[in-house]
Design a protein around this motif. Structure first.
Motif, PDB file in Angstrom:
ATOM      1  N   MET A   1       0.828  -1.181   0.000  1.00 24.19           N
ATOM      2  CA  MET A   1       0.000   0.000   0.000  1.00 24.19           C
ATOM      3  C   MET A   1       0.880   1.255   0.000  1.00 24.19           C
ATOM      4  O   MET A   1       0.593   2.205  -0.714  1.00 24.19           O
ATOM      5  N   LYS A   2       1.918   1.223   0.825  1.00 24.86           N
ATOM      6  CA  LYS A   2       2.803   2.388   0.897  1.00 24.86           C
ATOM      7  C   LYS A   2       3.491   2.631  -0.442  1.00 24.86           C
ATOM      8  O   LYS A   2       3.605   3.777  -0.876  1.00 24.86           O
ATOM      9  N   ARG A   3       3.933   1.570  -1.084  1.00 26.53           N
ATOM     10  CA  ARG A   3       4.662   1.707  -2.345  1.00 26.53           C
ATOM     11  C   ARG A   3       3.765   2.297  -3.423  1.00 26.53           C
ATOM     12  O   ARG A   3       4.172   3.209  -4.157  1.00 26.53           O
ATOM     13  N   VAL A   4       2.518   1.819  -3.513  1.00 28.13           N
ATOM     14  CA  VAL A   4       1.583   2.320  -4.527  1.00 28.13           C
ATOM     15  C   VAL A   4       1.256   3.789  -4.267  1.00 28.13           C
ATOM     16  O   VAL A   4       1.280   4.612  -5.177  1.00 28.13           O
ATOM     17  N   THR A   5       0.979   4.125  -3.012  1.00 29.24           N
ATOM     18  CA  THR A   5       0.646   5.505  -2.675  1.00 29.24           C
ATOM     19  C   THR A   5       1.830   6.417  -2.950  1.00 29.24           C
ATOM     20  O   THR A   5       1.666   7.519  -3.489  1.00 29.24           O
ATOM     21  N   HIS A   6       3.016   5.979  -2.587  1.00 31.39           N
ATOM     22  CA  HIS A   6       4.214   6.771  -2.828  1.00 31.39           C
ATOM     23  C   HIS A   6       4.400   7.021  -4.325  1.00 31.39           C
ATOM     24  O   HIS A   6       4.705   8.138  -4.751  1.00 31.39           O
ATOM     25  N   GLU A   8       2.111   7.010  -6.669  1.00 28.83           N
ATOM     26  CA  GLU A   8       1.081   7.921  -7.171  1.00 28.83           C
ATOM     27  C   GLU A   8       1.384   9.368  -6.797  1.00 28.83           C
ATOM     28  O   GLU A   8       1.211  10.284  -7.595  1.00 28.83           O
ATOM     29  N   LEU A   9       1.839   9.595  -5.565  1.00 28.47           N
ATOM     30  CA  LEU A   9       2.206  10.948  -5.143  1.00 28.47           C
ATOM     31  C   LEU A   9       3.380  11.468  -5.956  1.00 28.47           C
ATOM     32  O   LEU A   9       3.410  12.634  -6.351  1.00 28.47           O
ATOM     33  N   PHE A  13       3.024  14.835  -8.084  1.00 28.39           N
ATOM     34  CA  PHE A  13       3.616  16.056  -7.536  1.00 28.39           C
ATOM     35  C   PHE A  13       5.134  16.126  -7.620  1.00 28.39           C
ATOM     36  O   PHE A  13       5.735  17.047  -7.070  1.00 28.39           O
ATOM     37  N   GLY A  14       5.757  15.181  -8.246  1.00 32.50           N
ATOM     38  CA  GLY A  14       7.214  15.219  -8.342  1.00 32.50           C
ATOM     39  C   GLY A  14       7.870  14.749  -7.056  1.00 32.50           C
ATOM     40  O   GLY A  14       7.314  13.967  -6.303  1.00 32.50           O
ATOM     41  N   GLN A  15       9.050  15.267  -6.753  1.00 33.40           N
ATOM     42  CA  GLN A  15       9.845  14.808  -5.604  1.00 33.40           C
ATOM     43  C   GLN A  15       9.551  15.570  -4.320  1.00 33.40           C
ATOM     44  O   GLN A  15       9.811  15.078  -3.238  1.00 33.40           O
ATOM     45  N   VAL A  16       9.001  16.777  -4.395  1.00 35.93           N
ATOM     46  CA  VAL A  16       8.861  17.629  -3.216  1.00 35.93           C
ATOM     47  C   VAL A  16       7.822  17.107  -2.239  1.00 35.93           C
ATOM     48  O   VAL A  16       8.113  16.884  -1.061  1.00 35.93           O
ATOM     49  N   ALA A  19       8.426  13.667  -0.282  1.00 40.67           N
ATOM     50  CA  ALA A  19       9.422  13.770   0.783  1.00 40.67           C
ATOM     51  C   ALA A  19       8.800  14.312   2.064  1.00 40.67           C
ATOM     52  O   ALA A  19       9.180  13.929   3.166  1.00 40.67           O
ATOM     53  N   LEU A  20       7.815  15.182   1.929  1.00 41.34           N
ATOM     54  CA  LEU A  20       7.134  15.740   3.099  1.00 41.34           C
ATOM     55  C   LEU A  20       6.090  14.781   3.669  1.00 41.34           C
ATOM     56  O   LEU A  20       5.889  14.700   4.877  1.00 41.34           O
ATOM     57  N   VAL A  21       5.409  14.061   2.802  1.00 39.27           N
ATOM     58  CA  VAL A  21       4.279  13.234   3.204  1.00 39.27           C
ATOM     59  C   VAL A  21       4.692  11.826   3.632  1.00 39.27           C
ATOM     60  O   VAL A  21       4.038  11.214   4.468  1.00 39.27           O
ATOM     61  N   GLU A  22       5.802  11.324   3.107  1.00 34.87           N
ATOM     62  CA  GLU A  22       6.179   9.930   3.344  1.00 34.87           C
ATOM     63  C   GLU A  22       6.270   9.554   4.826  1.00 34.87           C
ATOM     64  O   GLU A  22       5.733   8.511   5.222  1.00 34.87           O
ATOM     65  N   PRO A  23       6.900  10.350   5.697  1.00 36.19           N
ATOM     66  CA  PRO A  23       6.933   9.957   7.112  1.00 36.19           C
ATOM     67  C   PRO A  23       5.539   9.863   7.735  1.00 36.19           C
ATOM     68  O   PRO A  23       5.256   8.942   8.501  1.00 36.19           O
ATOM     69  N   MET A  24       4.668  10.799   7.387  1.00 30.27           N
ATOM     70  CA  MET A  24       3.294  10.762   7.910  1.00 30.27           C
ATOM     71  C   MET A  24       2.539   9.575   7.358  1.00 30.27           C
ATOM     72  O   MET A  24       1.805   8.899   8.074  1.00 30.27           O
TER      73      MET A  24
END
Length: 132
Positions: A1-6, A8-9, A13-16, A19-24
Motif C-alpha cells: 500500500m505504501k509503495r503504490v501511494t508513494h 502515485e504521489l 507532484f514530483g519529488q517535493v 518527501a514531506l508526506v512519506e513519514p506521515m
C-alpha cells in the motif's frame, strides 16, 4: 500500500511532496494496520448497518440487507451525495459513507428497519393492522 501511494504521489507532484508526506504516510498506514481496520476503501456496508441496529446473525430476517441497501442508496442520492461505492473485484457489496449511514439510522432508518422486521414476522405479514 505504501509503495503504490508513494508512486502515485511522486507521479502527481514530483519529488517535493512525497518527501514531506512519506513519514506521515508510513505512520498512518502502520497505525491503520495495527488497529485491525485494514480496509482500502473507507465506508460501511449494509450488513454493518444492520448489526449497528441490533440485527446480528441469526436475528436478521430474509431480505433485510437488501432493504437497507435500497434505503441507504436513496438516502445518499436524496442528499446529493455521490452514489455508494462498490469495491473493485468484490461480489457487489456496496459501501456507504459511514457518517451518512449513521445519520440515516438516527433520522428514521432504525424505525424503518423495525417496521420491515415486524412486517416479516407475525401479524405484519398479513397486513391486518396498518403500521403507523
Amino acid at each position: 500500500m505504501k509503495r503504490v501511494t508513494h508512486a502515485e504521489l511522486q507521479e502527481a507532484f514530483g519529488q517535493v511532496l512525497p518527501a514531506l508526506v512519506e513519514p506521515m504516510l508510513e505512520r498512518m498506514v502502520s497505525e491503520r494496520l495495527l488497529s485491525g481496520r485494514a480496509k482500502v476503501i473507507e465506508g460501511i456496508s449494509a450488513l454493518e448497518v444492520a448489526e449497528m441496529a441490533g440485527y446480528t446473525k441469526g436475528k436478521r430476517p430474509r431480505g433485510l440487507i437488501q432493504f437497507i441497501t435500497h434505503r441507504l442508496k436513496r438516502y445518499h442520492l436524496d442528499r446529493g451525495v455521490i452514489p455508494p461505492l462498490t469495491p473493485q473485484g468484490s461480489s457487489k457489496v456496496a459501501v456507504y459513507i459511514e457518517t451518512i449511514a449513521r445519520r440515516w439510522l438516527i433520522e428514521g432508518g432504525r424505525k424503518a428497519i423495525e417496521m420491515y422486521v415486524a412486517e416479516k414476522r407475525g401479524q405484519g405479514r398479513l397486513r391486518l393492522v396498518d403500521p403507523v
